[in-house]
Motif scaffolding. Structure first.
Motif, PDB file in Angstrom:
ATOM      1  N   GLU A 121       0.857  -1.147  -0.008  1.00 58.01           N
ATOM      2  CA  GLU A 121      -0.179   0.018  -0.020  1.00 58.01           C
ATOM      3  C   GLU A 121       0.778   1.354  -0.232  1.00 58.01           C
ATOM      4  N   ARG A 122       1.959   1.231   0.793  1.00 57.10           N
ATOM      5  CA  ARG A 122       2.805   2.627   0.950  1.00 57.10           C
ATOM      6  C   ARG A 122       3.665   2.627  -0.367  1.00 57.10           C
ATOM      7  N   ASP A 124       2.644   1.623  -3.445  1.00 62.69           N
ATOM      8  CA  ASP A 124       1.680   1.997  -4.428  1.00 62.69           C
ATOM      9  C   ASP A 124       1.289   3.526  -4.292  1.00 62.69           C
ATOM     10  N   GLY A 125       1.732   4.175  -2.939  1.00 70.02           N
ATOM     11  CA  GLY A 125       1.041   5.541  -2.729  1.00 70.02           C
ATOM     12  C   GLY A 125       2.230   6.505  -3.075  1.00 70.02           C
ATOM     13  N   ASP A 126       2.034   7.653  -2.614  1.00 65.02           N
ATOM     14  CA  ASP A 126       2.912   8.711  -3.177  1.00 65.02           C
ATOM     15  C   ASP A 126       3.623   9.545  -2.362  1.00 65.02           C
ATOM     16  N   ASP A 127       3.786   9.103  -1.026  1.00 65.81           N
ATOM     17  CA  ASP A 127       4.557   9.876   0.136  1.00 65.81           C
ATOM     18  C   ASP A 127       5.816  10.191  -0.445  1.00 65.81           C
ATOM     19  N   LYS A 131       8.190   8.655  -3.545  1.00 63.66           N
ATOM     20  CA  LYS A 131       8.364   9.499  -4.854  1.00 63.66           C
ATOM     21  C   LYS A 131       9.833   9.453  -5.025  1.00 63.66           C
TER      22      LYS A 131
END
Length: 179
Positions: A121-122, A124-127, A131
């Motif tokens: 989940e992390r 696939d995220g954008d923190d 990035k």
């Protein structure tokens, strides 16, 4: 190749024996300089094969990537020889097991192996850190599809002996000045 294997066997670096018409060749575990030789190999040719073999059976692994200076050198970015290996372990894995594997690898290659563990989940995220990683060189060692058993693992060849044979053949060729 046979003459080179014979020479390495005579020098004590390799063990060689025949079983029928097949010739079985392996590193000689009693060779006094085997550990430093393995460190040189790992340091020179990169950690991907070792990482693959070490992490491939880690329960919950979804993806394994090399980042940092090793990944930069592999993709051709200039810079000093990497001091450590940064590996991103993506999935629902045991921190203890993942860091234990990294510690075992450190002893084998003689360089720090820094395991960064991240959930899918992390990843696939954008923190900010994700990035930064995604904008930097990444070498996929085990893909998501491979970890799920849907395709063959992309790197290295599933039969690590094939990689070792190519390395040995190239080393011999380099020492002879090419073919």
């Amino acid at each position: 190749m046979s003459r080179e294997v014979d020479r390495l066997a005579v020098a004590g670096i390799l063990n060689s024996r025949k079983i029928g018409s097949a010739r079985i060749v392996a590193a000689n575990p009693d060779y006094p300089f085997l550990a430093p030789l393995m460190q040189i190999i790992a340091g020179t040719y990169g950690p991907a094969a070792l990482l693959h073999d070490a992490y491939v059976d880690l329960r919950g692994l979804e993806q394994l990537l090399i980042f940092g200076s090793w990944a930069a050198r592999i993709v051709g970015q200039p810079g000093p020889f990497p001091n450590d290996v940064d590996v991103l372990v993506v999935g629902d894995v045991s921190n203890l097991e993942a860091h234990g594997i990294a510690s075992d690898l450190e002893r084998r290659i003689g360089r720090p192996v820094n395991a960064t563990i991240m959930t899918v989940e992390r990843w696939d995220g954008d923190d900010g850190f994700v990035k930064y990683l995604k904008a930097s060189p990444l070498i996929e060692v085990i893909s998501r599809d491979a970890a799920a058993g849907r395709v063959n693992r992309p790197y290295p060849p599933r039969d690590a002996r094939a990689l070792d044979d190519r390395w040995l053949e190239n080393l011999i060729d380099d020492n002879r000045g090419g073919r």
